[in-house]
Design a protein around this motif. Sequence first.
Motif, short mmCIF file in Angstrom:
data_model
loop_
_atom_site.label_atom_id
_atom_site.label_comp_id
_atom_site.label_asym_id
_atom_site.label_seq_id
_atom_site.Cartn_x
_atom_site.Cartn_y
_atom_site.Cartn_z
N GLU A 148 0.72 -1.29 -0.09
CA GLU A 148 0.16 -0.08 -0.11
C GLU A 148 0.85 1.33 0.12
OE1 GLU A 148 -2.29 -0.81 3.61
OE2 GLU A 148 -3.35 -2.26 2.46
N ALA A 149 2.08 1.15 0.64
CA ALA A 149 2.86 2.30 0.79
C ALA A 149 3.70 2.64 -0.70
CB ALA A 149 4.07 2.16 1.74
N GLY A 150 3.59 1.75 -1.49
CA GLY A 150 4.40 1.83 -2.85
C GLY A 150 5.03 0.61 -3.32
N SER A 151 5.53 0.53 -4.57
CA SER A 151 6.06 -0.66 -5.12
C SER A 151 7.50 -0.70 -4.72
CB SER A 151 6.17 -0.31 -6.85
OG SER A 151 7.15 -1.22 -7.32
N ALA A 152 8.01 -1.94 -4.57
CA ALA A 152 9.45 -2.21 -4.52
C ALA A 152 10.21 -1.60 -5.09
CB ALA A 152 9.58 -3.69 -4.24
N GLN A 153 9.56 -1.19 -6.16
CA GLN A 153 10.80 -0.33 -7.13
C GLN A 153 10.28 1.17 -7.55
OE1 GLN A 153 12.07 -2.62 -10.56
NE2 GLN A 153 12.79 -4.33 -9.41
N ASP A 154 9.72 1.66 -6.61
CA ASP A 154 9.33 3.07 -6.65
C ASP A 154 10.27 3.68 -5.87
OD1 ASP A 154 8.28 5.55 -5.99
OD2 ASP A 154 6.28 4.84 -5.44
N LYS A 155 11.05 4.68 -6.91
CA LYS A 155 12.20 5.52 -6.15
C LYS A 155 11.73 6.47 -5.19
CE LYS A 155 13.12 8.14 -10.37
NZ LYS A 155 11.92 7.87 -11.00
N HIS A 156 10.43 6.67 -5.05
CA HIS A 156 10.03 7.72 -3.91
C HIS A 156 9.68 6.94 -2.82
CE1 HIS A 156 10.33 10.70 -6.94
NE2 HIS A 156 9.64 10.17 -7.77
N ARG A 157 9.41 5.58 -2.57
CA ARG A 157 9.04 4.66 -1.51
C ARG A 157 10.41 4.37 -0.86
NH1 ARG A 157 8.02 -1.41 -0.73
NH2 ARG A 157 10.27 -1.09 -0.39
N ARG A 158 10.80 5.14 0.16
CA ARG A 158 12.07 4.98 0.88
C ARG A 158 11.90 5.06 2.30
NH1 ARG A 158 16.59 4.65 -1.50
NH2 ARG A 158 16.76 5.20 -3.51
N GLU A 159 12.36 4.05 3.15
CA GLU A 159 12.40 3.96 4.73
C GLU A 159 11.10 3.99 5.14
OE1 GLU A 159 15.79 6.69 5.51
OE2 GLU A 159 16.75 5.07 5.92
N CYS A 160 10.10 3.47 4.54
CA CYS A 160 8.69 3.31 5.09
C CYS A 160 8.69 2.20 6.34
CB CYS A 160 7.67 2.69 4.35
SG CYS A 160 7.26 3.95 2.94
N LEU A 161 7.86 2.79 7.41
CA LEU A 161 7.73 1.97 8.51
C LEU A 161 6.18 1.77 8.67
CD1 LEU A 161 8.89 0.38 10.86
CD2 LEU A 161 9.30 2.46 12.03
N GLU A 162 5.61 0.79 8.45
CA GLU A 162 4.24 0.68 8.45
C GLU A 162 3.57 -0.76 9.39
OE1 GLU A 162 2.46 2.84 6.80
OE2 GLU A 162 4.13 3.58 5.41
N GLY A 163 2.57 -0.49 10.09
CA GLY A 163 1.94 -1.25 10.74
C GLY A 163 2.32 -1.19 12.23
N ARG A 164 1.98 -2.42 12.90
CA ARG A 164 1.90 -1.93 14.29
C ARG A 164 2.44 -3.50 15.37
NH1 ARG A 164 -3.90 -1.69 17.14
NH2 ARG A 164 -2.45 -1.98 18.86
N VAL A 165 2.88 -3.19 16.38
CA VAL A 165 3.60 -4.34 17.17
C VAL A 165 2.68 -4.74 18.26
CG1 VAL A 165 6.13 -3.28 16.61
CG2 VAL A 165 4.79 -2.75 18.78
N ILE A 166 3.04 -5.59 19.18
CA ILE A 166 2.38 -5.93 20.33
C ILE A 166 2.86 -5.38 21.46
CG2 ILE A 166 1.86 -8.07 21.87
CD1 ILE A 166 2.61 -9.97 19.21
N ASP A 167 2.18 -4.50 21.86
CA ASP A 167 2.82 -3.82 23.39
C ASP A 167 2.96 -4.55 24.37
OD1 ASP A 167 2.64 -1.29 21.97
OD2 ASP A 167 0.18 -1.16 22.42
#
Length: 256
Positions: A109-128
């Motif tokens: 959803e954040a972008g293609s693996a080969q999208d040069k504008h998608r960099r260092e995305c951090l998506e989703g959540r952890v178990i607290d």
Amino acid sequence: MTNTQVTLVQIDNYGPWTVTPEPRREADLQTMQSRLYADISQFVGNRGGYTFFTRFDNMIAVTNGLDREDHALLQESVGNRYPVTLSLGIATGTNPVQALADATARLQEAGSAQDKHRRECLEGRVIDEPYRADDDIQIAHFDVINATGNYTDELNAFDTFIEIEQGYAELMRHMRYAHDSLSFFVGGDNVIVVCPDLEADDYEEALGHVEEAVDVEMQVGVGRGKSAHEAGFAAKHALETCRADGTRVELEWQTA
Ligand SMILES: Nc1nc2c(ncn2[C@@H]2O[C@H](COP(=O)(O)OP(=O)(O)OP(=O)(O)O)[C@@H](O)[C@H]2O)c(=O)[nH]1
């Protein structure tokens, strides 16, 4: 009930980088990929997680115990030291395959693996932390029975490799489709499998299936824990019991 936290690690825009401005030397790419894997494995491992190299440009980690700050620090540290950057998708759930699917979807959803504008995305959540439990992770450690005597000391090294890979390929497919589990070859004749709540019967069935399909005999030790390390360590002890007693399936539920 298991609650696996899975992180999909994806190198940003890696395909284009490998051929820009012209194809890079393969040995350099192999060296960079394996060093990056080693670094990620150490970072995640020091916090109780496991990282699997899978395709190297995409790696899969079991990250129970790592929070979003840990993930961000990994990205920053890699970004400072490597010519590539990482995007990370995190998801959790009782079914490891579904958790990985969700983590993958976050990155897609954040972008293609080969999208040069998608960099260092951090998506989703952890178990607290307050919601973490001693049985969050179930890990099965499979190995080929007497691989040394049957293959390593008997066949040439490539034919041994084919036999071991055949066992792995059949096991990984079967565990994924019949038991909602993620299997990873970790070297030698060993496969580590991240599982939902499975029982001894499920493992017996899987061993029988692999033997029937590709004539490779395996044994398995299974453990549970709060982290991948705890569960995996219990699994290794259980596998030692298989070796000592000649049993095919051993479960060792560790709650420490
Ligand atoms: N990653 C990983 N590799 C292992 C582990 N234990 C063994 N190996 C690898 O597996 C190879 C074969 O070792 P074993 O599985 O002990 O040998 P085996 O001949 O199959 O003997 P049994 O397992 O006792 O039937 C070794 O050379 C290692 O490469 C482990 O815990 N983790």
